[in-house]
Design a protein around this motif. Structure first.
Motif, PDB file in Angstrom:
ATOM      1  N   GLY A 122      39.075  65.858  41.243  1.00 39.13           N
ATOM      2  CA  GLY A 122      40.473  66.255  41.286  1.00 39.13           C
ATOM      3  C   GLY A 122      41.439  65.084  41.331  1.00 39.13           C
ATOM      4  O   GLY A 122      41.071  63.938  41.625  1.00 39.13           O
ATOM      5  N   THR A 123      42.694  65.363  41.007  1.00 33.57           N
ATOM      6  CA  THR A 123      43.776  64.399  41.132  1.00 33.57           C
ATOM      7  C   THR A 123      44.862  65.012  42.004  1.00 33.57           C
ATOM      8  O   THR A 123      44.921  66.226  42.181  1.00 33.57           O
ATOM      9  N   ILE A 124      45.721  64.171  42.540  1.00 29.77           N
ATOM     10  CA  ILE A 124      46.848  64.667  43.325  1.00 29.77           C
ATOM     11  C   ILE A 124      47.833  65.351  42.383  1.00 29.77           C
ATOM     12  O   ILE A 124      48.108  64.845  41.291  1.00 29.77           O
ATOM     13  N   LYS A 125      48.340  66.473  42.785  1.00 33.11           N
ATOM     14  CA  LYS A 125      49.242  67.239  41.927  1.00 33.11           C
ATOM     15  C   LYS A 125      50.563  66.493  41.696  1.00 33.11           C
ATOM     16  O   LYS A 125      51.078  65.827  42.601  1.00 33.11           O
ATOM     17  N   ASP A 129      53.999  58.747  42.589  1.00 39.49           N
ATOM     18  CA  ASP A 129      53.241  57.534  42.899  1.00 39.49           C
ATOM     19  C   ASP A 129      52.339  57.703  44.122  1.00 39.49           C
ATOM     20  O   ASP A 129      51.803  56.714  44.635  1.00 39.49           O
ATOM     21  N   GLU A 130      52.141  58.932  44.565  1.00 37.72           N
ATOM     22  CA  GLU A 130      51.307  59.158  45.734  1.00 37.72           C
ATOM     23  C   GLU A 130      49.859  58.731  45.470  1.00 37.72           C
ATOM     24  O   GLU A 130      49.382  58.758  44.340  1.00 37.72           O
ATOM     25  N   SER A 131      49.167  58.375  46.532  1.00 38.25           N
ATOM     26  CA  SER A 131      47.746  58.042  46.420  1.00 38.25           C
ATOM     27  C   SER A 131      47.051  58.435  47.718  1.00 38.25           C
ATOM     28  O   SER A 131      47.699  58.633  48.752  1.00 38.25           O
ATOM     29  N   ARG A 132      45.740  58.531  47.650  1.00 35.61           N
ATOM     30  CA  ARG A 132      44.960  58.888  48.837  1.00 35.61           C
ATOM     31  C   ARG A 132      43.632  58.154  48.793  1.00 35.61           C
ATOM     32  O   ARG A 132      42.971  58.103  47.748  1.00 35.61           O
ATOM     33  N   GLU A 133      43.256  57.580  49.939  1.00 39.16           N
ATOM     34  CA  GLU A 133      41.973  56.893  50.044  1.00 39.16           C
ATOM     35  C   GLU A 133      40.884  57.909  50.395  1.00 39.16           C
ATOM     36  O   GLU A 133      41.038  58.682  51.347  1.00 39.16           O
ATOM     37  N   THR A 147      47.861  60.487  41.317  1.00 36.83           N
ATOM     38  CA  THR A 147      48.338  61.753  40.759  1.00 36.83           C
ATOM     39  C   THR A 147      47.883  61.927  39.312  1.00 36.83           C
ATOM     40  O   THR A 147      47.512  60.962  38.633  1.00 36.83           O
ATOM     41  N   TYR A 148      47.967  63.167  38.873  1.00 36.51           N
ATOM     42  CA  TYR A 148      47.724  63.484  37.456  1.00 36.51           C
ATOM     43  C   TYR A 148      48.603  62.605  36.564  1.00 36.51           C
ATOM     44  O   TYR A 148      48.138  62.031  35.576  1.00 36.51           O
ATOM     45  N   GLY A 149      49.861  62.463  36.934  1.00 33.71           N
ATOM     46  CA  GLY A 149      50.782  61.657  36.137  1.00 33.71           C
ATOM     47  C   GLY A 149      50.384  60.198  36.059  1.00 33.71           C
ATOM     48  O   GLY A 149      50.561  59.546  35.028  1.00 33.71           O
ATOM     49  N   TYR A 150      49.832  59.668  37.145  1.00 35.59           N
ATOM     50  CA  TYR A 150      49.393  58.268  37.159  1.00 35.59           C
ATOM     51  C   TYR A 150      48.339  58.021  36.077  1.00 35.59           C
ATOM     52  O   TYR A 150      48.432  57.046  35.317  1.00 35.59           O
TER      53      TYR A 150
END
Length: 263
Positions: A122-125, A129-133, A147-150
């Motif tokens: 999955g990707t962040i919706k 510019d959000e991210s998660r470790e 994110t998907y956009g990234y």
């Protein structure tokens, strides 16, 4: 008697000779249309196993192979993130050249969990510019997920850096009808795909809308015949319709030479 020529005339003649020789020996290389995406673009091996197809396995028949080389690199189960982390995008970048095209369609698998033990794809919706470790239990590594956009921006920007032309497609709709209308992606991945195209200057085909309009016209019963296994993966007839909608979208693109390579 031989006519004498000046040194300047001889040099000019030699330059012309080598220029013409280079032109004659030059081998024209066809541009490549690279297609990347998920199982709705290429299902399995792309040969119709279990009666399921993807539109990328069919669209090549609409192009003149003497003008362009169509390569379907899509693969089932991948999201915009895992197509990159698998190394599949890097493999394309090694050969990508000026004048090539990259048609991309992702979104169906991006809504999956980020770090589950099944696929971790999955990707962040959204497109921010959000991210998660996370710890990726499949790859057994720590990973920063974006994110998907990234990831879509990454495809576009890196293709442009190579001189290639990126074309974003919004994801094909699923066989989900409500009150006689198919559910569209204009509030999530279809919308985000469009926004990324606008943000990066990539070309955009609203494939979700084009196909959904056809589904609405045909009705739920007729569309249901396209989906022998589930609500996501179409058969040959359904994928042929999807491919035709991609072709129609290509023809409608302003300032894009790809349409000239169609039969």
């Amino acid at each position: 008697m031989f006519k004498k020529y000046s040194a300047g005339t001889c040099i000019a003649a030699m330059v012309l000779f080598f220029a013409l020789s280079s032109f004659i020996c030059y081998k024209w290389e066809r541009p490549v249309l690279y297609i990347i995406g998920d199982s709705t673009v290429k299902n399995g091996s792309g040969k119709g196993a279990d009666a399921l197809w993807g539109w990328g396995s069919i669209i090549g028949r609409y192009f003149d192979s003497s003008k362009i080389d169509v390569q379907n690199h899509a693969i089932g189960g991948r999201s915009s993130r895992t197509f990159i982390t698998d190394g599949r995008w890097d493999a394309i970048l090694k050969n990508l050249k000026k004048g090539d095209y990259v048609v991309m369609q992702f979104g169906h698998n991006d809504s999956s969990p980020l770090d589950d033990t099944a696929r971790a794809r999955g990707t962040i919706k959204g497109i921010g510019d959000e991210s998660r470790e996370i710890y990726n239990p499949i790859r057994k590594v720590n990973e920063t997920v974006y994110t998907y956009g990234y990831y879509m921006r990454k495809f576009v920007n890196e293709a442009k850096a190579k001189g290639a032309i990126p074309i974003i497609c919004s994801p094909v709709p699923r066989n989900n009808f409500k009150d006689g209308k198919v559910q569209r992606g204009n509030q999530d991945y279809g919308l985000w795909a469009k926004e990324i195209a606008e943000q990066t200057g990539a070309l955009f085909i609203d494939l979700n809308r084009r196909i959904a309009d056809e589904y609405d016209r045909m009705g739920a019963d007729a569309v249901g015949k396209f989906f022998p296994k589930d609500h996501t993966h179409p058969n040959l007839e359904g994928s042929t319709l999807n491919a035709e909608m991609v072709v129609a979208g290509i023809k409608a693109l302003k300032g894009c030479r790809l349409a000239a390579d169609l039969k």
